[in-house]
Design an enzyme around this catalytic site. Sequence first.
Site, PDB file in Angstrom:
ATOM      1  N   ILE A 117       0.830  -1.203   0.000  1.00  0.00           N
ATOM      2  CA  ILE A 117       0.000   0.000   0.000  1.00  0.00           C
ATOM      3  C   ILE A 117       0.864   1.253   0.000  1.00  0.00           C
ATOM      4  O   ILE A 117       0.647   2.187  -0.784  1.00  0.00           O
ATOM      5  CB  ILE A 117      -0.947   0.004   1.217  1.00  0.00           C
ATOM      6  CG1 ILE A 117      -1.962  -1.131   1.113  1.00  0.00           C
ATOM      7  CG2 ILE A 117      -1.675   1.343   1.343  1.00  0.00           C
ATOM      8  CD1 ILE A 117      -2.949  -0.984  -0.007  1.00  0.00           C
TER       9      ILE A 117
ATOM     10  N   ILE B 213       9.390   3.111  13.026  1.00  0.00           N
ATOM     11  CA  ILE B 213       8.491   4.140  13.553  1.00  0.00           C
ATOM     12  C   ILE B 213       8.307   4.030  15.058  1.00  0.00           C
ATOM     13  O   ILE B 213       7.821   4.978  15.694  1.00  0.00           O
ATOM     14  CB  ILE B 213       7.104   4.089  12.861  1.00  0.00           C
ATOM     15  CG1 ILE B 213       6.433   2.728  13.094  1.00  0.00           C
ATOM     16  CG2 ILE B 213       7.220   4.410  11.389  1.00  0.00           C
ATOM     17  CD1 ILE B 213       4.983   2.689  12.667  1.00  0.00           C
TER      18      ILE B 213
ATOM     19  N   ALA C 205       1.095   4.167   6.729  1.00  0.00           N
ATOM     20  CA  ALA C 205       0.781   2.830   6.222  1.00  0.00           C
ATOM     21  C   ALA C 205       1.632   1.750   6.868  1.00  0.00           C
ATOM     22  O   ALA C 205       1.474   0.571   6.552  1.00  0.00           O
ATOM     23  CB  ALA C 205       0.968   2.794   4.698  1.00  0.00           C
TER      24      ALA C 205
ATOM     25  N   SER D  72      -5.967   1.605   7.835  1.00  0.00           N
ATOM     26  CA  SER D  72      -6.393   0.542   8.741  1.00  0.00           C
ATOM     27  C   SER D  72      -6.950  -0.629   7.928  1.00  0.00           C
ATOM     28  O   SER D  72      -6.787  -0.681   6.702  1.00  0.00           O
ATOM     29  CB  SER D  72      -7.433   1.063   9.735  1.00  0.00           C
ATOM     30  OG  SER D  72      -7.661   0.104  10.752  1.00  0.00           O
TER      31      SER D  72
ATOM     32  N   LYS E  66      -9.963  -6.056   9.455  1.00  0.00           N
ATOM     33  CA  LYS E  66      -9.713  -6.976  10.574  1.00  0.00           C
ATOM     34  C   LYS E  66      -9.781  -6.271  11.926  1.00  0.00           C
ATOM     35  O   LYS E  66      -9.785  -6.917  12.974  1.00  0.00           O
ATOM     36  CB  LYS E  66      -8.370  -7.665  10.390  1.00  0.00           C
ATOM     37  CG  LYS E  66      -8.343  -8.640   9.212  1.00  0.00           C
ATOM     38  CD  LYS E  66      -6.980  -9.267   9.036  1.00  0.00           C
ATOM     39  CE  LYS E  66      -7.007 -10.309   7.908  1.00  0.00           C
ATOM     40  NZ  LYS E  66      -7.336  -9.734   6.610  1.00  0.00           N
TER      41      LYS E  66
ATOM     42  N   GLY F  12      -2.943  -8.957  -4.762  1.00  0.00           N
ATOM     43  CA  GLY F  12      -1.528  -8.991  -5.107  1.00  0.00           C
ATOM     44  C   GLY F  12      -0.603  -8.379  -4.079  1.00  0.00           C
ATOM     45  O   GLY F  12       0.586  -8.226  -4.347  1.00  0.00           O
ATOM     46  N   SER F  13      -1.093  -8.026  -2.891  1.00  0.00           N
ATOM     47  CA  SER F  13      -0.200  -7.455  -1.884  1.00  0.00           C
ATOM     48  C   SER F  13       0.723  -8.542  -1.344  1.00  0.00           C
ATOM     49  O   SER F  13       0.460  -9.736  -1.474  1.00  0.00           O
ATOM     50  CB  SER F  13      -1.007  -6.832  -0.743  1.00  0.00           C
ATOM     51  OG  SER F  13      -1.746  -7.826  -0.053  1.00  0.00           O
TER      52      SER F  13
ATOM     53  N   THR G 159      -7.887 -22.654   4.478  1.00  0.00           N
ATOM     54  CA  THR G 159      -8.111 -22.928   5.893  1.00  0.00           C
ATOM     55  C   THR G 159      -9.483 -23.536   6.158  1.00  0.00           C
ATOM     56  O   THR G 159      -9.638 -24.401   7.013  1.00  0.00           O
ATOM     57  CB  THR G 159      -7.952 -21.644   6.718  1.00  0.00           C
ATOM     58  OG1 THR G 159      -8.835 -20.645   6.212  1.00  0.00           O
ATOM     59  CG2 THR G 159      -6.517 -21.128   6.630  1.00  0.00           C
TER      60      THR G 159
ATOM     61  N   GLU H  29      -7.891 -16.444  13.176  1.00  0.00           N
ATOM     62  CA  GLU H  29      -8.572 -16.228  11.894  1.00  0.00           C
ATOM     63  C   GLU H  29     -10.071 -16.449  12.049  1.00  0.00           C
ATOM     64  O   GLU H  29     -10.523 -17.297  12.805  1.00  0.00           O
ATOM     65  CB  GLU H  29      -8.010 -17.191  10.848  1.00  0.00           C
ATOM     66  CG  GLU H  29      -8.455 -16.882   9.423  1.00  0.00           C
ATOM     67  CD  GLU H  29      -7.723 -17.744   8.410  1.00  0.00           C
ATOM     68  OE1 GLU H  29      -7.405 -17.236   7.333  1.00  0.00           O
ATOM     69  OE2 GLU H  29      -7.459 -18.926   8.712  1.00  0.00           O
TER      70      GLU H  29
END
Length: 630
Positions: free
Chosen positions: A301, A350, A371, A414, A417, A459-460, A481, A552
């Site tokens: 991102i 950071i 990000a 953000s 999730k 595609g990340s 899963t 998850e």
Amino acid sequence: MGNVFKIRELRYIPRWSVFLIDVSVVFFSVLVSYFLLSSLEVKLNFIKYQKEKIFSVVLINILCIVLFKTYAGIIRHSTFFDFFKIVWSSGSALIVLLVLNFISELVLDNPIFLYPVLFLFFFISIFLMFFFRMITKELFDVLDTKDTPSKARIAIVGVEDTSVSLAKAIIHNPDHPYQLAGFLSARSDSKKAMLLGHKIYNKAQFLRSDNLKEQFDAVLIKDMMTKLEIEEWTSFALDKGLKVLKAPVTNIIKDDHKVGDIRPLQIEDLLNRPTIRIENDEVKCYHINKNILVTGGAGSIGSEIVKQVAQLKSSLIVVVDQAESPLYELQLELLEKFPNQRFKFILADISNYSRMEKLFDDYQFSIVYHAAAYKHVPLIEDNPHEAIFVNIGGTKNVALLSKKYCVNRFVMVSTDKAVNPTNVMGASKRAAELFVQSLQNSSGNTTKFITTRFGNVLGSNGSVIPHFKKQIEKGGPVTITHPDIIRYFMTIPEACELVLQAGTMGQGGEIYVFDMGKPVKILDLAERMIKLSGYTPGIDIKIDFIGLRPGEKLYEELLTDNATTIPTHHEKIMISRDPLMKFEDIENLSKQIILAAMNKDSLQIVRILKIIVPEFISNNSEFEILDSVS
């Protein structure tokens, strides 16, 4: 046989050869014309100068051939444009000869050439020169396709002009791995029609046929088709066991021989949706001649945000990331792609407050795009203290510095999730959201704190689609899963456009959510990807269900249970009104959880995290024990 291969290796006939053949055709045509007339016992004029007359006709035609360069085209790619050049050349020679005849009649009372000879020669020469080109072109086509079973036999969807242009490009280009085998059409009036010598199959014939794999290897769709059309024809093709290719029609139209951009259809092509409408002038206004900070700038991102901001004429873009190699690779790419944009690439963490403060003090940022985050659920579930240092502590550092140095806008990236989280990663992002929102109304604040929230991006790094691709390339199995797990998806550019747009829309304190359409069932996604790769799910490539990973959940959400949404002037962007915390409360809890992280006390970390985020209920995790404690 060796001679055949030598001919097949010949890319084009040399121009001098074409010139000599055209001259020979002219000479032959003159002889044929005189022979036909003499066989009819037609009396010729100036018969003792017959050789000179033939020579003059040939010479005039040679001059016209040179003038119009009829020999200059590549014979194997001859079109009607080449035919018209031949007509102009022969026609001009005919006009010259007619003028000579007219002058001869005025001076000698007799034309030099009989008019039937001239017109007969004109038609014979045109026919023979064009016939030579068509025969040569057909010969090359036959030799190109002969003994080349490796070429994929493709059926092009559509019979309109763009499909014809695409088909011609395929026919005329011998170096690509494709062979035109037919056309597919939704129309029902083309059952017996032919196009470029190939049959047109309508949709009903396509669906009824059981032997399509004997006729075609792949179906070729165009990028200008609607998503519904692409989805429909893709489903038809995959059900028949055919591969699906995609062609960029705009490139083909510009260059009739460019087919190198044809590629297999990707799952991203089916998941893509129309992107949101971005008000570029407004976005540009906030960035032009400004200093911009992007944390996590080497990530999926962050790097796209950098690339989009680089087009807005900012004064300086500072890219911060702790991943050395990705940051260096991004540096090389950006310096090449945007040579006129000033960049500063900073290798930093950071969570290091003093290191970050030096950057804020040196560069006086106008906008901060935050990000940077740890995002992989299973890893964070095993290492919760790292999520606290970066996702909470790092966000706290950058947000507080933005307030201290009067940054105009702070935009946080953000995730869905963070909504009703079932894992440490999502809960840490929700805690970061609460901290950022709490600063909006804190004492002395002038910064507009804005949050954007969206689902998975296609595609990340580490996302499911690249993971499935690698598993398919290895021959499987593809691991999922749970058979019922679903996820929202969007493209990386789309996500970043949302971030930039939110930065201009926000007045401070908002959480922007995106209408992401319908969620995608991961099992359906895997099966479609296997089919697009030319395999049969469950037979060629197995699918294994390995169980939900720690933390998850089956369904992701964009809104909390007690949140309300407010529409914006963008139909696909909404504001979520989530519960808030006072700055003093979240500040106190943040200090406590960071102290627990420094002590590597995982249970205490999650215990405090559940106080900050009451809706955080662990799932399939060792921390479920904390939910059972009253």
